[in-house]
Design an enzyme around this catalytic site. Structure first.
Site, PDB file in Angstrom:
ATOM      1  N   GLN A   8      47.588  60.260  38.873  1.00 29.66           N
ATOM      2  CA  GLN A   8      48.033  59.037  39.534  1.00 29.66           C
ATOM      3  C   GLN A   8      49.537  58.841  39.343  1.00 29.66           C
ATOM      4  O   GLN A   8      50.269  58.567  40.302  1.00 29.66           O
ATOM      5  CB  GLN A   8      47.280  57.833  38.947  1.00 29.66           C
ATOM      6  CG  GLN A   8      47.715  56.507  39.534  1.00 29.66           C
ATOM      7  CD  GLN A   8      47.294  56.358  40.984  1.00 29.66           C
ATOM      8  OE1 GLN A   8      46.135  56.488  41.300  1.00 29.66           O
ATOM      9  NE2 GLN A   8      48.252  56.088  41.867  1.00 29.66           N
TER      10      GLN A   8
ATOM     11  N   ARG B 274      36.740  63.523  35.728  1.00 31.54           N
ATOM     12  CA  ARG B 274      36.987  62.096  35.440  1.00 31.54           C
ATOM     13  C   ARG B 274      35.923  61.655  34.460  1.00 31.54           C
ATOM     14  O   ARG B 274      34.727  61.700  34.774  1.00 31.54           O
ATOM     15  CB  ARG B 274      36.924  61.277  36.727  1.00 31.54           C
ATOM     16  CG  ARG B 274      36.739  59.792  36.466  1.00 31.54           C
ATOM     17  CD  ARG B 274      36.924  58.955  37.697  1.00 31.54           C
ATOM     18  NE  ARG B 274      38.327  58.930  38.084  1.00 31.54           N
ATOM     19  CZ  ARG B 274      38.829  58.093  38.992  1.00 31.54           C
ATOM     20  NH1 ARG B 274      38.044  57.242  39.624  1.00 31.54           N
ATOM     21  NH2 ARG B 274      40.101  58.113  39.295  1.00 31.54           N
TER      22      ARG B 274
ATOM     23  N   MET C 284      37.050  56.911  44.775  1.00 26.31           N
ATOM     24  CA  MET C 284      37.269  57.159  46.196  1.00 26.31           C
ATOM     25  C   MET C 284      38.464  58.098  46.334  1.00 26.31           C
ATOM     26  O   MET C 284      38.316  59.240  46.755  1.00 26.31           O
ATOM     27  CB  MET C 284      37.490  55.842  46.956  1.00 26.31           C
ATOM     28  CG  MET C 284      37.467  56.038  48.461  1.00 26.31           C
ATOM     29  SD  MET C 284      39.089  56.219  49.147  1.00 26.31           S
ATOM     30  CE  MET C 284      39.462  54.514  49.511  1.00 26.31           C
ATOM     31  N   ARG C 285      39.656  57.617  45.931  1.00 25.06           N
ATOM     32  CA  ARG C 285      40.869  58.410  46.080  1.00 25.06           C
ATOM     33  C   ARG C 285      40.803  59.772  45.385  1.00 25.06           C
ATOM     34  O   ARG C 285      41.140  60.807  45.981  1.00 25.06           O
ATOM     35  CB  ARG C 285      42.091  57.656  45.513  1.00 25.06           C
ATOM     36  CG  ARG C 285      42.728  56.682  46.472  1.00 25.06           C
ATOM     37  CD  ARG C 285      43.250  55.484  45.722  1.00 25.06           C
ATOM     38  NE  ARG C 285      42.113  54.767  45.210  1.00 25.06           N
ATOM     39  CZ  ARG C 285      41.440  53.842  45.912  1.00 25.06           C
ATOM     40  NH1 ARG C 285      41.847  53.499  47.084  1.00 25.06           N
ATOM     41  NH2 ARG C 285      40.370  53.250  45.406  1.00 25.06           N
TER      42      ARG C 285
ATOM     43  N   HIS D 208      45.812  58.651  33.071  1.00 22.41           N
ATOM     44  CA  HIS D 208      45.557  59.010  34.478  1.00 22.41           C
ATOM     45  C   HIS D 208      46.795  59.753  35.023  1.00 22.41           C
ATOM     46  O   HIS D 208      47.517  59.232  35.866  1.00 22.41           O
ATOM     47  CB  HIS D 208      45.277  57.735  35.281  1.00 22.41           C
ATOM     48  CG  HIS D 208      44.626  57.951  36.615  1.00 22.41           C
ATOM     49  ND1 HIS D 208      44.252  59.202  37.089  1.00 22.41           N
ATOM     50  CD2 HIS D 208      44.285  57.066  37.591  1.00 22.41           C
ATOM     51  CE1 HIS D 208      43.711  59.052  38.309  1.00 22.41           C
ATOM     52  NE2 HIS D 208      43.722  57.778  38.629  1.00 22.41           N
TER      53      HIS D 208
ATOM     54  N   SER E 195      39.102  47.590  33.746  1.00 19.61           N
ATOM     55  CA  SER E 195      38.961  48.974  34.199  1.00 19.61           C
ATOM     56  C   SER E 195      37.500  49.385  34.225  1.00 19.61           C
ATOM     57  O   SER E 195      36.632  48.687  33.696  1.00 19.61           O
ATOM     58  CB  SER E 195      39.741  49.899  33.256  1.00 19.61           C
ATOM     59  OG  SER E 195      41.125  49.784  33.493  1.00 19.61           O
ATOM     60  N   MET E 196      37.255  50.563  34.791  1.00 16.03           N
ATOM     61  CA  MET E 196      35.901  51.120  34.793  1.00 16.03           C
ATOM     62  C   MET E 196      35.438  51.250  33.337  1.00 16.03           C
ATOM     63  O   MET E 196      36.184  51.744  32.492  1.00 16.03           O
ATOM     64  CB  MET E 196      35.898  52.483  35.487  1.00 16.03           C
ATOM     65  CG  MET E 196      36.120  52.372  36.985  1.00 16.03           C
ATOM     66  SD  MET E 196      36.156  53.969  37.813  1.00 16.03           S
ATOM     67  CE  MET E 196      37.893  54.429  37.654  1.00 16.03           C
TER      68      MET E 196
ATOM     69  N   CYS F 260      47.685  51.265  41.953  1.00 19.67           N
ATOM     70  CA  CYS F 260      46.990  52.552  42.043  1.00 19.67           C
ATOM     71  C   CYS F 260      45.734  52.460  42.909  1.00 19.67           C
ATOM     72  O   CYS F 260      45.250  53.486  43.381  1.00 19.67           O
ATOM     73  CB  CYS F 260      46.672  53.074  40.656  1.00 19.67           C
ATOM     74  SG  CYS F 260      45.753  51.901  39.643  1.00 19.67           S
ATOM     75  N   LEU F 261      45.220  51.229  43.115  1.00 20.75           N
ATOM     76  CA  LEU F 261      43.988  50.990  43.865  1.00 20.75           C
ATOM     77  C   LEU F 261      42.796  51.654  43.144  1.00 20.75           C
ATOM     78  O   LEU F 261      42.996  52.677  42.512  1.00 20.75           O
ATOM     79  CB  LEU F 261      44.092  51.493  45.317  1.00 20.75           C
ATOM     80  CG  LEU F 261      45.252  50.935  46.152  1.00 20.75           C
ATOM     81  CD1 LEU F 261      45.227  51.576  47.557  1.00 20.75           C
ATOM     82  CD2 LEU F 261      45.213  49.420  46.261  1.00 20.75           C
TER      83      LEU F 261
ATOM     84  N   ASP G  71      47.578  46.831  38.381  1.00 23.63           N
ATOM     85  CA  ASP G  71      46.286  47.531  38.305  1.00 23.63           C
ATOM     86  C   ASP G  71      45.227  46.492  37.937  1.00 23.63           C
ATOM     87  O   ASP G  71      45.571  45.386  37.493  1.00 23.63           O
ATOM     88  CB  ASP G  71      46.348  48.656  37.251  1.00 23.63           C
ATOM     89  CG  ASP G  71      45.057  49.480  37.172  1.00 23.63           C
ATOM     90  OD1 ASP G  71      44.239  49.424  38.114  1.00 23.63           O
ATOM     91  OD2 ASP G  71      44.870  50.181  36.156  1.00 23.63           O
TER      92      ASP G  71
ATOM     93  N   ARG H 165      48.500  60.965  46.292  1.00 20.17           N
ATOM     94  CA  ARG H 165      47.582  61.560  45.326  1.00 20.17           C
ATOM     95  C   ARG H 165      47.292  63.007  45.732  1.00 20.17           C
ATOM     96  O   ARG H 165      47.347  63.925  44.912  1.00 20.17           O
ATOM     97  CB  ARG H 165      46.266  60.765  45.263  1.00 20.17           C
ATOM     98  CG  ARG H 165      46.375  59.399  44.604  1.00 20.17           C
ATOM     99  CD  ARG H 165      46.711  59.516  43.133  1.00 20.17           C
ATOM    100  NE  ARG H 165      45.728  60.330  42.424  1.00 20.17           N
ATOM    101  CZ  ARG H 165      44.536  59.897  42.015  1.00 20.17           C
ATOM    102  NH1 ARG H 165      44.197  58.633  42.185  1.00 20.17           N
ATOM    103  NH2 ARG H 165      43.702  60.703  41.380  1.00 20.17           N
TER     104      ARG H 165
HETATM  105  N1  NVA Z   1      42.689  51.302  35.171  1.00 17.72           N
HETATM  106  C1  NVA Z   1      41.782  51.613  36.255  1.00 17.72           C
HETATM  107  C2  NVA Z   1      42.397  52.653  37.151  1.00 17.72           C
HETATM  108  C3  NVA Z   1      41.553  53.009  38.341  1.00 17.72           C
HETATM  109  C4  NVA Z   1      42.164  54.086  39.200  1.00 17.72           C
HETATM  110  C5  NVA Z   1      40.455  52.088  35.682  1.00 17.72           C
HETATM  111  O1  NVA Z   1      40.454  52.860  34.722  1.00 17.72           O
HETATM  112  O2  NVA Z   1      39.420  51.674  36.201  1.00 17.72           O
HETATM  113  N1   CP Z   2      43.493  55.398  41.990  1.00 22.90           N
HETATM  114  C1   CP Z   2      42.321  56.038  41.810  1.00 22.90           C
HETATM  115  O1   CP Z   2      42.174  56.882  40.929  1.00 22.90           O
HETATM  116  O2   CP Z   2      41.342  55.688  42.692  1.00 22.90           O
HETATM  117  P1   CP Z   2      39.786  56.116  42.617  1.00 22.90           P
HETATM  118  O3   CP Z   2      39.233  55.451  41.382  1.00 22.90           O
HETATM  119  O4   CP Z   2      39.185  55.605  43.882  1.00 22.90           O
HETATM  120  O5   CP Z   2      39.712  57.604  42.494  1.00 22.90           O
END
Ligand code: NVA
Ligand code: CP
Length: 309
Positions: free
Chosen positions: A138, A108, A58-59, A135, A231-232, A267-268, A227, A295
């Site tokens: 961020q 990304r 999103m961000r 990142h 993570s993803m 960081c959301l 955080d 950001r």
């Molecule tokens: N550590 C998290 C950061 C998301 C902005 C991830 O990699 O999902």
């Molecule tokens: N903090 C951050 O990178 O958010 P997104 O995953 O929404 O881009």
């Protein structure tokens, strides 16, 4: 000056202290201009940016796209199903083709090697919009936010509580350039990459601590940073991680130990009630939304820098 020839923005530690501080100063300047409503500064006019996303966002997506547009440019969003890096075609082909259409690439990705390959083969600047390893955009935004709220970054104490992940690696790489006190409190087995931690320690710039005791770590903190625990790319481990990470939640108790002056950052996206409580995010000392806003401003300055504008 090695920085003058730095085409890409992949790791904060690819730049020296002066360059990082200059980018942050530029971010403040352009932020003030944008917030004043002035729309006459259009350095990206006639330029296009390709934005590759192998993961959700999103961000990152909106801040890059809006930021590039506000400064006159046009950004193209390429989602997980569009490019399929390494699957539909090879990264080195993507890099060279996109370089012929665009003035800059932001990506990304999962594997860090993918961003390194993109940068190697692209003839235009490549910006790291998050990998499994780091990142940097961020943490540049975070540094800007800390400077605005605490007054300075140098010499302060930042305590990160949670998984030793990509966010931590970028904090460590920032700490190898700018002097402050960085503490990562994480469960055993979830420490950041050893080589990155060692490298930051050996740089001799900052005081770096990796610990498994968040309550002790947080004392005297200027910033307490959280955080997600999964993570993803790790979402299937979420349930198990919730067990292991008990005691590493940034909550009212932790913030009490940190003291009245400590700011909360994240960081959301956040999972309220998991790694951070709702109350802590909504508290007056939470700066998560100015942090998210920054950001865009940090990235605008990063893009201006790598494009030589
Ligand atoms: N550590 C998290 C950061 C998301 C902005 C991830 O990699 O999902
Ligand atoms: N903090 C951050 O990178 O958010 P997104 O995953 O929404 O881009």
């Amino acid at each position: 000056n090695a920085n003058a020839t730095q085409k890409d923005f992949l790791h904060i530690s690819d730049f020296n202290k002066l360059t990082i501080l200059n980018i942050l100063d530029r971010a403040k300047e352009v932020k003030a201009l944008i917030k004043s409503g002035d729309r006459t500064y259009l350095p990206f006019k006639g330029k296009t940016m390709a934005m590759i996303f192998a993961k959700p966002s999103m961000r990152t997506r909106v801040s890059f796209e809006s930021g590039f547009y506000l400064l006159g440019g046009h950004a193209i969003y390429l989602g997980p199903n569009d490019i399929q890096m390494g699957k539909r075609e090879e990264t080195r082909d993507i890099a060279r083709v996109l370089s012929r259409y665009n003035d800059i690439i932001m990506a990304r990705v999962f594997a860090h090697q993918d961003i390194l390959d993109l940068a190697k083969y692209a003839t235009v600047p490549v910006i790291n919009g998050l990998t499994d390893y780091n990142h940097p955009c961020q943490i540049m935004a975070d540094a800007l936010t800390i400077i605005e709220h605490v007054g300075q970054l140098e010499g302060i104490k930042v305590v990160y509580i949670g998984d030793g992940n990509n966010i931590v690696h970028s904090w460590l790489l920032l700490a190898s350039v700018i002097p402050f006190h960085f503490v990562c409190a994480c469960p055993k087995g979830f420490e950041p990459d050893e080589e990155t931690a060692k490298r930051a320690q050996q740089a001799g710039v900052s005081k770096i601590e990796i610990t498994n005791d968040p309550k002790e770590a947080v004392r005297g903190a200027d910033v307490v940073y959280s955080d997600v625990w999964a993570s993803m790319g790790q979402k299937e481990e979420a349930a198990q991680r919730r067990q292991v990470f008990q005691g590493f939640q940034v909550n009212e108790e932790i913030m009490k130990l940190a003291g009245r002056n400590a700011y909360v950052m994240h960081c959301l996206p956040a999972e309220r009630g998991v790694e951070v409580t709702d109350g802590v995010i909504e508290a007056p000392n939470s700066i998560v939304f100015p942090q998210a806003e920054n950001r865009m401003h940090a990235q605008n300055a990063i893009m201006l820098h790598v494009m030589g504008l």
